[in-house]
Design a protein around this motif. Structure first.
Motif, PDB file in Angstrom:
ATOM      1  N   GLU A  11     -14.773 -32.976  31.543  1.00  0.00           N
ATOM      2  CA  GLU A  11     -14.564 -32.404  30.208  1.00  0.00           C
ATOM      3  C   GLU A  11     -14.358 -33.505  29.174  1.00  0.00           C
ATOM      4  O   GLU A  11     -14.980 -33.494  28.110  1.00  0.00           O
ATOM      5  CB  GLU A  11     -13.361 -31.470  30.222  1.00  0.00           C
ATOM      6  CG  GLU A  11     -13.111 -30.798  28.891  1.00  0.00           C
ATOM      7  CD  GLU A  11     -12.001 -29.757  28.938  1.00  0.00           C
ATOM      8  OE1 GLU A  11     -11.437 -29.476  27.857  1.00  0.00           O
ATOM      9  OE2 GLU A  11     -11.696 -29.227  30.016  1.00  0.00           O
ATOM     10  N   ALA A  12     -13.496 -34.469  29.479  1.00  0.00           N
ATOM     11  CA  ALA A  12     -13.218 -35.557  28.535  1.00  0.00           C
ATOM     12  C   ALA A  12     -14.476 -36.376  28.249  1.00  0.00           C
ATOM     13  O   ALA A  12     -14.698 -36.817  27.115  1.00  0.00           O
ATOM     14  CB  ALA A  12     -12.107 -36.457  29.083  1.00  0.00           C
ATOM     15  N   LEU A  13     -15.305 -36.562  29.255  1.00  0.00           N
ATOM     16  CA  LEU A  13     -16.516 -37.375  29.095  1.00  0.00           C
ATOM     17  C   LEU A  13     -17.585 -36.659  28.281  1.00  0.00           C
ATOM     18  O   LEU A  13     -18.180 -37.240  27.374  1.00  0.00           O
ATOM     19  CB  LEU A  13     -17.079 -37.741  30.477  1.00  0.00           C
ATOM     20  CG  LEU A  13     -18.376 -38.538  30.482  1.00  0.00           C
ATOM     21  CD1 LEU A  13     -18.129 -39.956  29.943  1.00  0.00           C
ATOM     22  CD2 LEU A  13     -18.953 -38.601  31.893  1.00  0.00           C
ATOM     23  N   VAL A  14     -17.850 -35.382  28.589  1.00  0.00           N
ATOM     24  CA  VAL A  14     -19.011 -34.709  28.007  1.00  0.00           C
ATOM     25  C   VAL A  14     -18.733 -33.913  26.741  1.00  0.00           C
ATOM     26  O   VAL A  14     -19.659 -33.608  25.990  1.00  0.00           O
ATOM     27  CB  VAL A  14     -19.719 -33.811  29.052  1.00  0.00           C
ATOM     28  CG1 VAL A  14     -20.113 -34.625  30.270  1.00  0.00           C
ATOM     29  CG2 VAL A  14     -18.892 -32.609  29.427  1.00  0.00           C
ATOM     30  N   GLU A  15     -17.474 -33.573  26.477  1.00  0.00           N
ATOM     31  CA  GLU A  15     -17.182 -32.723  25.318  1.00  0.00           C
ATOM     32  C   GLU A  15     -17.692 -33.308  23.995  1.00  0.00           C
ATOM     33  O   GLU A  15     -18.314 -32.582  23.205  1.00  0.00           O
ATOM     34  CB  GLU A  15     -15.695 -32.396  25.226  1.00  0.00           C
ATOM     35  CG  GLU A  15     -15.406 -31.369  24.148  1.00  0.00           C
ATOM     36  CD  GLU A  15     -14.017 -30.765  24.263  1.00  0.00           C
ATOM     37  OE1 GLU A  15     -13.875 -29.591  23.875  1.00  0.00           O
ATOM     38  OE2 GLU A  15     -13.087 -31.448  24.731  1.00  0.00           O
ATOM     39  N   VAL A  61     -25.739 -34.460  30.336  1.00  0.00           N
ATOM     40  CA  VAL A  61     -24.485 -34.722  31.036  1.00  0.00           C
ATOM     41  C   VAL A  61     -24.698 -35.214  32.458  1.00  0.00           C
ATOM     42  O   VAL A  61     -23.861 -35.940  32.989  1.00  0.00           O
ATOM     43  CB  VAL A  61     -23.535 -33.505  31.026  1.00  0.00           C
ATOM     44  CG1 VAL A  61     -23.235 -33.085  29.599  1.00  0.00           C
ATOM     45  CG2 VAL A  61     -24.044 -32.346  31.831  1.00  0.00           C
ATOM     46  N   GLU A  62     -25.801 -34.849  33.075  1.00  0.00           N
ATOM     47  CA  GLU A  62     -26.071 -35.306  34.446  1.00  0.00           C
ATOM     48  C   GLU A  62     -26.068 -36.831  34.514  1.00  0.00           C
ATOM     49  O   GLU A  62     -25.425 -37.421  35.385  1.00  0.00           O
ATOM     50  CB  GLU A  62     -27.410 -34.745  34.929  1.00  0.00           C
ATOM     51  CG  GLU A  62     -27.694 -35.039  36.382  1.00  0.00           C
ATOM     52  CD  GLU A  62     -28.942 -34.314  36.853  1.00  0.00           C
ATOM     53  OE1 GLU A  62     -28.924 -33.870  38.013  1.00  0.00           O
ATOM     54  OE2 GLU A  62     -29.915 -34.180  36.081  1.00  0.00           O
ATOM     55  N   ASP A  63     -26.767 -37.461  33.584  1.00  0.00           N
ATOM     56  CA  ASP A  63     -26.816 -38.929  33.567  1.00  0.00           C
ATOM     57  C   ASP A  63     -25.448 -39.528  33.277  1.00  0.00           C
ATOM     58  O   ASP A  63     -25.061 -40.530  33.879  1.00  0.00           O
ATOM     59  CB  ASP A  63     -27.837 -39.415  32.525  1.00  0.00           C
ATOM     60  CG  ASP A  63     -29.267 -39.068  32.917  1.00  0.00           C
ATOM     61  OD1 ASP A  63     -29.519 -38.863  34.120  1.00  0.00           O
ATOM     62  OD2 ASP A  63     -30.123 -39.000  32.020  1.00  0.00           O
ATOM     63  N   MET A  64     -24.711 -38.926  32.360  1.00  0.00           N
ATOM     64  CA  MET A  64     -23.380 -39.440  32.017  1.00  0.00           C
ATOM     65  C   MET A  64     -22.446 -39.396  33.226  1.00  0.00           C
ATOM     66  O   MET A  64     -21.709 -40.349  33.495  1.00  0.00           O
ATOM     67  CB  MET A  64     -22.766 -38.624  30.871  1.00  0.00           C
ATOM     68  CG  MET A  64     -23.502 -38.747  29.569  1.00  0.00           C
ATOM     69  SD  MET A  64     -22.834 -37.613  28.329  1.00  0.00           S
ATOM     70  CE  MET A  64     -21.233 -38.329  28.046  1.00  0.00           C
ATOM     71  N   ILE A  65     -22.476 -38.298  33.942  1.00  0.00           N
ATOM     72  CA  ILE A  65     -21.596 -38.134  35.102  1.00  0.00           C
ATOM     73  C   ILE A  65     -21.973 -39.128  36.193  1.00  0.00           C
ATOM     74  O   ILE A  65     -21.104 -39.724  36.831  1.00  0.00           O
ATOM     75  CB  ILE A  65     -21.669 -36.672  35.618  1.00  0.00           C
ATOM     76  CG1 ILE A  65     -21.072 -35.734  34.569  1.00  0.00           C
ATOM     77  CG2 ILE A  65     -20.949 -36.534  36.959  1.00  0.00           C
ATOM     78  CD1 ILE A  65     -21.370 -34.262  34.804  1.00  0.00           C
ATOM     79  N   ASP A  69     -19.805 -42.313  37.586  1.00  0.00           N
ATOM     80  CA  ASP A  69     -19.432 -42.103  38.988  1.00  0.00           C
ATOM     81  C   ASP A  69     -18.214 -41.181  39.116  1.00  0.00           C
ATOM     82  O   ASP A  69     -17.277 -41.456  39.857  1.00  0.00           O
ATOM     83  CB  ASP A  69     -19.168 -43.455  39.667  1.00  0.00           C
ATOM     84  CG  ASP A  69     -19.212 -43.360  41.185  1.00  0.00           C
ATOM     85  OD1 ASP A  69     -19.843 -42.417  41.701  1.00  0.00           O
ATOM     86  OD2 ASP A  69     -18.603 -44.211  41.850  1.00  0.00           O
ATOM     87  N   LEU A  70     -18.235 -40.084  38.354  1.00  0.00           N
ATOM     88  CA  LEU A  70     -17.097 -39.158  38.351  1.00  0.00           C
ATOM     89  C   LEU A  70     -17.037 -38.284  39.600  1.00  0.00           C
ATOM     90  O   LEU A  70     -15.964 -37.901  40.038  1.00  0.00           O
ATOM     91  CB  LEU A  70     -17.149 -38.249  37.123  1.00  0.00           C
ATOM     92  CG  LEU A  70     -16.909 -38.910  35.783  1.00  0.00           C
ATOM     93  CD1 LEU A  70     -16.984 -37.878  34.664  1.00  0.00           C
ATOM     94  CD2 LEU A  70     -15.557 -39.594  35.759  1.00  0.00           C
ATOM     95  N   VAL A  71     -18.208 -37.953  40.150  1.00  0.00           N
ATOM     96  CA  VAL A  71     -18.259 -37.082  41.322  1.00  0.00           C
ATOM     97  C   VAL A  71     -18.939 -37.874  42.430  1.00  0.00           C
ATOM     98  O   VAL A  71     -20.120 -38.180  42.336  1.00  0.00           O
ATOM     99  CB  VAL A  71     -19.032 -35.780  41.029  1.00  0.00           C
ATOM    100  CG1 VAL A  71     -18.990 -34.842  42.225  1.00  0.00           C
ATOM    101  CG2 VAL A  71     -18.478 -35.090  39.793  1.00  0.00           C
ATOM    102  N   ARG A  72     -18.199 -38.171  43.469  1.00  0.00           N
ATOM    103  CA  ARG A  72     -18.719 -39.042  44.524  1.00  0.00           C
ATOM    104  C   ARG A  72     -19.341 -38.281  45.680  1.00  0.00           C
ATOM    105  O   ARG A  72     -19.942 -38.874  46.548  1.00  0.00           O
ATOM    106  CB  ARG A  72     -17.609 -39.958  45.013  1.00  0.00           C
ATOM    107  CG  ARG A  72     -17.170 -40.891  43.901  1.00  0.00           C
ATOM    108  CD  ARG A  72     -16.356 -42.046  44.388  1.00  0.00           C
ATOM    109  NE  ARG A  72     -16.084 -42.929  43.269  1.00  0.00           N
ATOM    110  CZ  ARG A  72     -14.900 -43.396  42.977  1.00  0.00           C
ATOM    111  NH1 ARG A  72     -13.872 -43.109  43.745  1.00  0.00           N
ATOM    112  NH2 ARG A  72     -14.736 -44.184  41.943  1.00  0.00           N
ATOM    113  N   THR A  73     -19.184 -36.957  45.690  1.00  0.00           N
ATOM    114  CA  THR A  73     -19.825 -36.157  46.721  1.00  0.00           C
ATOM    115  C   THR A  73     -21.093 -35.549  46.144  1.00  0.00           C
ATOM    116  O   THR A  73     -21.268 -35.469  44.922  1.00  0.00           O
ATOM    117  CB  THR A  73     -18.896 -35.006  47.186  1.00  0.00           C
ATOM    118  OG1 THR A  73     -18.575 -34.201  46.058  1.00  0.00           O
ATOM    119  CG2 THR A  73     -17.629 -35.538  47.817  1.00  0.00           C
TER     120      THR A  73
END
Length: 155
Positions: A11-15, A61-65, A69-73
């Motif tokens: 949320e903080a990254l993409v908002e 947002v896919e590229d940003m995440i 490296d916010l989601v490692r799974t």
């Protein structure tokens, strides 16, 4: 990164990017559904969102995440509208829908109940003010486990 903090980090990254597109970030969920992890981002705008809005946000947002490296799974990204029964989470959500029917579930009981249905009357001093069948309730935002608009069908 702990799984509990993934929605807040996303949320903080993409908002800011979502807002720059004239959209509102309504909610972010990260949960296991069957064998998969699903990262679900709900967006909205005046007049509602369409498939193109969701597609555009998904690509951004896919590229940003991934870069952060916010989601490692391994996960599935879904971007969608919050629907007619949209969740209410923030003060601004409750203020926007004053006079509407809502469903609220609390973490801890108020009196002898945890489930409330009624008309949203106000949001003041950190509490949602609700009229449930003529009975007034002030429910602290910190005690709300979930709140959603009640779908109203008119004949």
């Amino acid at each position: 990164m702990a799984k509990g903090s993934i929605p807040q980090s996303v949320e903080a990254l993409v908002e800011p990017v979502i807002q720059a597109q004239g959209l509102e970030l309504v909610d972010v969920e990260y949960k296991r559904e069957g064998p998969n992890w699903v990262l679900r981002i709900y967006i909205d705008k005046a007049g509602g969102v369409g498939v193109e809005d969701c597609k555009q946000v998904s690509h951004m947002v896919e590229d940003m995440i991934e870069v952060d490296d916010l989601v490692r799974t391994h996960y599935i990204l879904e971007v969608s509208s919050p629907g007619l029964d949209r969740p209410l989470k923030k003060e601004k959500d409750f203020l926007r829908y004053l006079g509407k029917k809502v469903q609220i579930t609390t973490f801890a009981p108020i009196g002898d109940r945890r489930n409330f249905k009624g008309i949203l009357k106000n949001f003041e001093d950190g509490a949602v003010h609700l009229d449930a069948q003529g009975q007034a309730f002030a429910i602290p935002l910190s005690n709300i486990a979930s709140a959603r608009l009640e779908i109203e069908f008119k004949l």
